[in-house]
Design a protein around this motif. Sequence first.
Motif, PDB file in Angstrom:
ATOM      1  N   TRP A 203       0.831  -1.204   0.000  1.00 19.58           N
ATOM      2  CA  TRP A 203       0.000   0.000   0.000  1.00 19.58           C
ATOM      3  C   TRP A 203       0.862   1.249   0.000  1.00 19.58           C
ATOM      4  CZ3 TRP A 203      -3.865   2.395  -1.536  1.00 19.58           C
ATOM      5  CH2 TRP A 203      -4.437   3.502  -0.879  1.00 19.58           C
ATOM      6  N   PHE A 204       1.924   1.211   0.801  1.00 16.32           N
ATOM      7  CA  PHE A 204       2.857   2.322   0.862  1.00 16.32           C
ATOM      8  C   PHE A 204       3.410   2.612  -0.533  1.00 16.32           C
ATOM      9  CE2 PHE A 204       7.122   4.089   1.345  1.00 16.32           C
ATOM     10  CZ  PHE A 204       6.898   5.128   2.233  1.00 16.32           C
ATOM     11  N   ASP A 205       3.861   1.542  -1.208  1.00 16.98           N
ATOM     12  CA  ASP A 205       4.414   1.713  -2.552  1.00 16.98           C
ATOM     13  C   ASP A 205       3.382   2.301  -3.500  1.00 16.98           C
ATOM     14  OD1 ASP A 205       6.874   0.861  -1.830  1.00 16.98           O
ATOM     15  OD2 ASP A 205       6.554  -1.232  -2.423  1.00 16.98           O
ATOM     16  N   THR A 206       2.146   1.811  -3.383  1.00 16.45           N
ATOM     17  CA  THR A 206       1.091   2.321  -4.259  1.00 16.45           C
ATOM     18  C   THR A 206       0.919   3.821  -4.047  1.00 16.45           C
ATOM     19  OG1 THR A 206       0.007   0.209  -3.849  1.00 16.45           O
ATOM     20  CG2 THR A 206      -1.300   1.899  -4.957  1.00 16.45           C
ATOM     21  N   VAL A 207       0.830   4.211  -2.759  1.00 16.44           N
ATOM     22  CA  VAL A 207       0.618   5.620  -2.445  1.00 16.44           C
ATOM     23  C   VAL A 207       1.773   6.461  -2.952  1.00 16.44           C
ATOM     24  CG1 VAL A 207       0.436   7.285  -0.551  1.00 16.44           C
ATOM     25  CG2 VAL A 207      -0.843   5.137  -0.455  1.00 16.44           C
ATOM     26  N   ILE A 208       2.995   5.978  -2.699  1.00 16.91           N
ATOM     27  CA  ILE A 208       4.190   6.732  -3.102  1.00 16.91           C
ATOM     28  C   ILE A 208       4.213   6.920  -4.619  1.00 16.91           C
ATOM     29  CG2 ILE A 208       6.711   6.641  -3.232  1.00 16.91           C
ATOM     30  CD1 ILE A 208       5.434   7.340  -0.493  1.00 16.91           C
TER      31      ILE A 208
ATOM     32  N   SER B  24      -1.246  22.894  -7.473  1.00 14.48           N
ATOM     33  CA  SER B  24      -2.596  22.640  -6.984  1.00 14.48           C
ATOM     34  C   SER B  24      -3.231  21.500  -7.768  1.00 14.48           C
ATOM     35  CB  SER B  24      -3.478  23.878  -7.157  1.00 14.48           C
ATOM     36  OG  SER B  24      -3.032  24.908  -6.356  1.00 14.48           O
ATOM     37  N   ALA B  25      -3.073  21.564  -9.093  1.00 10.81           N
ATOM     38  CA  ALA B  25      -3.679  20.551  -9.939  1.00 10.81           C
ATOM     39  C   ALA B  25      -3.160  19.167  -9.594  1.00 10.81           C
ATOM     40  CB  ALA B  25      -3.397  20.879 -11.408  1.00 10.81           C
ATOM     41  N   GLU B  26      -1.849  19.075  -9.324  1.00  7.40           N
ATOM     42  CA  GLU B  26      -1.260  17.781  -8.959  1.00  7.40           C
ATOM     43  C   GLU B  26      -1.886  17.225  -7.690  1.00  7.40           C
ATOM     44  OE1 GLU B  26       3.280  18.505 -10.604  1.00  7.40           O
ATOM     45  OE2 GLU B  26       2.929  18.200  -8.460  1.00  7.40           O
ATOM     46  N   VAL B  27      -1.972  18.103  -6.685  1.00  5.66           N
ATOM     47  CA  VAL B  27      -2.484  17.659  -5.388  1.00  5.66           C
ATOM     48  C   VAL B  27      -3.950  17.248  -5.510  1.00  5.66           C
ATOM     49  CG1 VAL B  27      -3.094  18.458  -3.069  1.00  5.66           C
ATOM     50  CG2 VAL B  27      -0.832  18.983  -4.019  1.00  5.66           C
ATOM     51  N   LEU B  28      -4.725  18.069  -6.224  1.00  3.99           N
ATOM     52  CA  LEU B  28      -6.164  17.774  -6.352  1.00  3.99           C
ATOM     53  C   LEU B  28      -6.388  16.500  -7.164  1.00  3.99           C
ATOM     54  CD1 LEU B  28      -7.331  21.430  -6.815  1.00  3.99           C
ATOM     55  CD2 LEU B  28      -7.990  19.888  -4.937  1.00  3.99           C
ATOM     56  N   ALA B  29      -5.575  16.344  -8.215  1.00  4.19           N
ATOM     57  CA  ALA B  29      -5.701  15.128  -9.024  1.00  4.19           C
ATOM     58  C   ALA B  29      -5.396  13.908  -8.169  1.00  4.19           C
ATOM     59  CB  ALA B  29      -4.740  15.186 -10.212  1.00  4.19           C
ATOM     60  N   PHE B  30      -4.456  14.076  -7.306  1.00  2.00           N
ATOM     61  CA  PHE B  30      -4.093  12.957  -6.442  1.00  2.00           C
ATOM     62  C   PHE B  30      -5.236  12.615  -5.473  1.00  2.00           C
ATOM     63  CE2 PHE B  30      -2.263  11.651  -2.343  1.00  2.00           C
ATOM     64  CZ  PHE B  30      -1.934  10.352  -2.721  1.00  2.00           C
ATOM     65  N   LEU B  31      -5.844  13.662  -4.886  1.00  2.02           N
ATOM     66  CA  LEU B  31      -6.959  13.406  -3.961  1.00  2.02           C
ATOM     67  C   LEU B  31      -8.119  12.738  -4.728  1.00  2.02           C
ATOM     68  CD1 LEU B  31      -6.975  16.671  -1.804  1.00  2.02           C
ATOM     69  CD2 LEU B  31      -6.302  14.370  -1.086  1.00  2.02           C
ATOM     70  N   ARG B  32      -8.332  13.241  -5.946  1.00  2.00           N
ATOM     71  CA  ARG B  32      -9.404  12.680  -6.785  1.00  2.00           C
ATOM     72  C   ARG B  32      -9.155  11.194  -7.037  1.00  2.00           C
ATOM     73  NH1 ARG B  32     -14.419  13.598  -7.565  1.00  2.00           N
ATOM     74  NH2 ARG B  32     -14.559  11.336  -7.515  1.00  2.00           N
ATOM     75  N   SER B  33      -7.905  10.881  -7.392  1.00  2.00           N
ATOM     76  CA  SER B  33      -7.631   9.486  -7.743  1.00  2.00           C
ATOM     77  C   SER B  33      -7.678   8.593  -6.513  1.00  2.00           C
ATOM     78  CB  SER B  33      -6.275   9.365  -8.437  1.00  2.00           C
ATOM     79  OG  SER B  33      -5.237   9.458  -7.498  1.00  2.00           O
ATOM     80  N   SER B  34      -7.368   9.178  -5.326  1.00  2.00           N
ATOM     81  CA  SER B  34      -7.448   8.331  -4.131  1.00  2.00           C
ATOM     82  C   SER B  34      -8.897   7.929  -3.872  1.00  2.00           C
ATOM     83  CB  SER B  34      -6.871   9.069  -2.920  1.00  2.00           C
ATOM     84  OG  SER B  34      -7.743  10.116  -2.554  1.00  2.00           O
ATOM     85  N   VAL B  35      -9.833   8.791  -4.280  1.00  2.00           N
ATOM     86  CA  VAL B  35     -11.253   8.456  -4.125  1.00  2.00           C
ATOM     87  C   VAL B  35     -11.678   7.447  -5.195  1.00  2.00           C
ATOM     88  CG1 VAL B  35     -13.610   9.371  -4.199  1.00  2.00           C
ATOM     89  CG2 VAL B  35     -11.795  10.680  -3.070  1.00  2.00           C
ATOM     90  N   ASP B  36     -11.308   7.752  -6.437  1.00  5.39           N
ATOM     91  CA  ASP B  36     -11.742   6.901  -7.551  1.00  5.39           C
ATOM     92  C   ASP B  36     -11.076   5.537  -7.528  1.00  5.39           C
ATOM     93  OD1 ASP B  36     -13.279   8.978  -8.342  1.00  5.39           O
ATOM     94  OD2 ASP B  36     -11.882   9.708  -9.882  1.00  5.39           O
ATOM     95  N   ASP B  37      -9.745   5.536  -7.322  1.00  2.83           N
ATOM     96  CA  ASP B  37      -9.006   4.280  -7.456  1.00  2.83           C
ATOM     97  C   ASP B  37      -8.893   3.504  -6.153  1.00  2.83           C
ATOM     98  OD1 ASP B  37      -8.685   5.306  -9.953  1.00  2.83           O
ATOM     99  OD2 ASP B  37      -6.611   5.982  -9.647  1.00  2.83           O
TER     100      ASP B  37
END
Lengths: 281, 849
Positions: free
Chosen positions: A152-157, A208-221
Amino acid sequence: MFRSAAKPIPSKPIPSKPIPSGSYTATAPGGGVAARVFEVLKVYGEGDASVAALDGVSIDFAADAFTAVMGPSGSGKSTLMHCMAALDTVSSGQVFIGGVELAGLGDKQLTKLRRDKIGFVFQAYNLVPTLTAQENIELPLSIAGRKVDRQWFDTVIDTVGLRDRLGHRPNQLSGGQQQRVACARALVARPEVVFADEPTGNLDSAASAEVLAFLRSSVDDHRQTVIMVTHDPVAASYTDRVVFLADGKVVDELRNPTADDVLEEMKVLSARSVAGTAAGH
Amino acid sequence: MFKVTWRNLVARKIRLALSGFAIVLGVAFVAGSFIFTDALGGAFDGIVSGTTADVEILPEGAGQVDTFGTDARTIPASLVAELSQLTEAEMVVGTDQVQGVFVISKEGKLIGGNGPPGLAFNYNEMTAITGERILTLADGELPTTRTEVALDIDTAEKADYDIGDEVTLVTPGDPPTMKAELTGLVRFGSEGGLAGATLTIFDAQVIKDLFFGGKDVYTHVSLTAAEEVSQIQLRDAAQEVVPEGLDVVTGDEFAADQQDAIGEILGFINTFLLVFAAVALVVGTFLIINTFSILVAQRSRELALLRAMGASKKQVNRAVLSEALVVSLVGSTVGLGLGYLLAIGLKALFGVIGLDLGAADMPIQLRTILVSYAVGVIVTLIAAYLPARRASRISPVQAMRDDVALPEASLRWRFIIGAVMVAGGVALMGGGFAGSGGRGLLLIGIGMLAILIGVALMAPVLGRPIIHALGWAYRRLFGTVGNLATMNTLRNPRRTAATSSALMIGLTLVALMSILGQSAKVSTDKAIEESLTAELIVSNATGQFFSTAYGDQIRELDGVASVTTFRQATAKLGESQAYLQAVDPRSLGAALQLPVDSGSLRRFDAQSVLVSSTRAESSSLEVGDSVKLTFPAGPKAFTVAGVYPVGGAIAGDFLLSLEGLERAGIKPEDSLLFISKEPDASEAAVRSQIEDVLVDNPTVTLKNQKEFAEEQRGLINTVLYIIYALLGLAIIIAILGITNTLALSVIERTREVGLLRAVGVSRRQLRTMVRLESIAISVLGAVLGVVMGIAFGIAMQRAIADQGIDVLSIPWLLLGSFVVLAGLVGVLAAVLPARRAARLNVLEAITTE
């Protein structure tokens, strides 16, 4: 993409049922509820000088969804988040995080709750300056004495793209990188809810776009629940739903918003707020 | 700008109070030292002037105070009658004064005696130069028979004696103990203060019978002037009548001489105390520098704003310095007050070792006030100057930035400067060891200070391995919390090093003293074991002399083969003081084996002396030389018969024969008896016989070699404990310094603390974190201090190896326990900052600016 229209919240008196899922409240789409506030009242000061920062707020936050809380300054959005994130207590009403009611919990239990069930991303000063990026990410797990799930750590990183920055200290990272580390920290413990308080407030638009995209993908994926307080319509456009607060009350909400929708709604709200202020005098 | 300064002071009360504390303690030590020595001086001056009449007549040179060994010379009583004819004299009184008469309390305890003298004399109605009666009968009646005495009020009260009780006395004469009925109480002077000395009053004839062989003589004669007659006129008149060999001195002159001599001894005590005050101040300076550095760092943004608004560098500099000035003035004032309390504490401490000042005045002289303020203000301004200069270098543009970093000198320069200071300090110490006397000691002291400051400067680098080692242990034991603590310790190496340096300096000195003390004990043990052949020793634990009657009686006992008597005295050799021991040359061999470097014991007799190797070197004496020793009774020449090495059983510069010492005019009083038993006699039987002889006298005791060695160790321990107690203050300042730094760090890191709490660090974990950081700082200081203490200890022991401390012994266990203790100190220092950190409101903490 389906987008719901703005619908005003009825101003009827709120019924005193326990944990209702009625239509008077801002209700989450889909099935599960990750966090819920019910008839929350937060009063600062006493007597004549008292101010209600939250004046009977009830919202259900859907699991696996990205929700934004918006509103003009003084609307109570930050207070709401603090109360939900076990950083502050409510004057009355109920707050639930993953089925646990916060009222009546002592400091020890609240600390444990924050550690195990809540992830945080603040606007700034997210990281402990003495720890490396990796140590910062693992902080909530290591203070709990829990083992890090390597996979999971690797995935997040990899999702936040920080693999080559893990040994760096916060002052060796850019603002955007620091916020991504903060996001990774919030996610690595697989919390019930991630609270993000203006996570892009200090960033340029690219970061900002990077961070938001990341939050978005954490929800979707990764089926993460994220609740974000923001005043930025662009940031809000990344979410599934925007709840609008004004004067400590829920006044409106948007589903699958665009930046323009949000901007429009904000204009209306601030106009109303100015009018209300003028009327009050 | 002054307004800004003032507002800052008010707004930062607590932080400044903490930094002011270092000043308070340092100044308190300085003020306390002066107040205490002034009180001491005042007490002694009062006693001297309270006992001195308008004119005093004594054997020539007997007025000197800086020698000990009782002068055996006397004045014939007929002189009193002749002097009484003088019209200038109103009253002429002959006094027989005896030293070494001690009162034993009802419970069998010695009163006073551990330093202050036990005085005895005959009653008189003399008026002193103060205008007060020297003695007044306060209660009861004067003694008239051989079995009656009077005591001074304080002594009687301490010994729990009432009029009519039977009093036990220890005397230097024969019999060595006596019992007498208490007939009355006398008051000394107007206040009754005797600085712990005890006073026993005998009948005029009885004291002659007991201590002067019944001869009609006096130790001194006092005169008071008739009306309209000055001291000088009276002296000149008396001079006409008094024969050669006696000094006639005016009371003022006599008192001034005595007070000067006492002042010299007290000056030594003051210097001794001021050394510790200096240590406290050096430690305090570190803390003030540190506190102001932190305060300036925390306010750098505000200072940058001032600069942006047009304040000049000079103004910023001045703003910080004026803050320091106000803090130093307040700190010095409080310090002065605390110094007064400290002087009371010192009085109690010295009271424990026998220097009882009773109700002596504690004067705060103008000099004390001036020195206190000067020291407090100067030290603070020097300490605040560096941070102030750094503050003024903040550029205005930094006001706009989020994180303002103060310009700091690189660690490399610090390290180089530190290394140069250490090298210079080593050179100074080397020079000090090569030199001698006060200048040598001063060089050693300055050298040590230079090395300590140098090491303090290098500490950010030197300490890193220690912190890393601790960090490794912390991570193993405490996981992430341990890691956080370690990282906090490392994040500002200067701050950590400066904070631990305070403890380092204190512990260096404690470790140094413990090594010297331990080496002294082991050296003494070795000397006793190697050279002592006698099985039993009679000695006086308080260092007072005792009656020769004991030796005479023990010599007659069954099973006693020999008794070797030792006596002590001082004399002058040229300008310097010489410490003398005396023994009967014929019985010396029975007591101990004295090795001789050159010359021979066979030539040791009444006309000759043996010289210690160090004295022989410093005074360039060789076998066959003539050496002139000056006693109160006058100079006496001896031939050098041999040179003995220092470090054996004989401490002192010269070893004389008993006969030689008596001929020099010193009254026979013993300091040690070495007893050998007959080979076939049982030790137990001999012991019990001797104990019967010594019964009634708690001060003179019988010991075997082992017990004797223990007694010697006990004396060393007493000195060590006093030094530890005085160094304790430096340690307290160091603890406060750690608390201060941690408290300021916690304030500085409020936001971080909030973040940690938000992501789930519990209060307990937070407390542990602060505690571990504190322990790391203290252990760092302790380790550096103990290492330095060992280095200094070895150097000092080597340097004074020829003065009796010839064995190096390092008390490893004790030194190790210092480090452990330092860890506990760390826990203690962290209590308040840890509590503060844990109590921070999470939400407020993360939202602070």
